[in-house]
Design an enzyme around this catalytic site. Structure first.
Site: not given
Ligand SMILES: [Zn+2]
Length: 204
Positions: A73, A132, A134, A160
């Site tokens: 990330c 996930d 998100r 995404k």
């Molecule tokens: Zn990460």
């Protein structure tokens, strides 16, 4: 998740960084309850009609701040900033959804399970958490607020892209963002590729 979140830009300032000269924008939900705060880094003139390079980045305290080698990330974030700087315009929406939405404490619990041999997907499942969580609706609203409808998305994650399209954005291009994984991130990256459908070129 509710899809009626209304976000508003609350604050904005000049923001020079090692990776380029940005502006930093703070967004907050109008009702103050349903949404989390989000930050946007914006560079150059994004108000022109050509599709704009955009990165949706979910907060990763361990990777972004502490330089964890368990994931990619932090390096992806810096790479995105560099790519936008060299392109001369673009935006990064930084969502405060730690650990793909599970929160920092659950993320540490998941790391403990990974210490015992589980991969990132199995660890979340054993904690009873979705893989996930998100929510991209909020990001889409931020991008609309910035005047962006057509975007070129910096991402390796097809889910995404689909979520952003479902939220009403026109994704005209997926621009891959790859950093060589460190040795301890290899297993994590392989899981992302094999179990979560991430499109990564490198062979593992
Ligand atoms: Zn990460």
């Amino acid at each position: 998740m509710p899809s009626t979140i209304e976000l508003r830009k609350i604050a904005e300032a000049d923001f020079p960084t090692r990776f380029g000269h940005f502006r930093i924008l703070g967004f907050q939900g109008v009702d103050g309850t349903e949404s989390e705060d989000a930050v946007v880094l914006e560079l150059g003139d994004i108000g022109t009609p050509e599709p704009v390079l955009v990165r949706i980045h979910s907060q990763c305290l361990t990777g972004d701040v502490f330089g964890s080698t368990k994931c990619d990330c932090g390096r992806q974030l810096k790479r995105a900033m560099e790519m936008i700087e060299s392109e001369g315009r673009g935006a990064i929406v930084y969502q405060q959804q730690e650990g793909r939405g599970i929160g920092i404490i659950n993320k540490i619990r998941a790391y403990a399970l990974q210490d015992e041999g589980a991969d990132t997907v199995e660890a979340n499942e054993r904690l009873g958490l979705a893989v996930d969580l998100r929510e991209y609706r909020q990001c889409a609203e931020i991008l609309f607020d910035l005047g962006l409808c057509q975007v070129r998305v910096l991402s390796n994650n097809p889910l995404k892209i689909r979520a952003m399209e479902e939220a009403g954005l026109r994704v005209v291009e997926r621009v891959s963002i790859e950093v060589e994984p460190s040795e301890s991130a290899e297993h994590y990256m392989r899981t992302k590729k094999e179990k979560m459908g991430h499109l990564l070129k490198f062979d593992m």
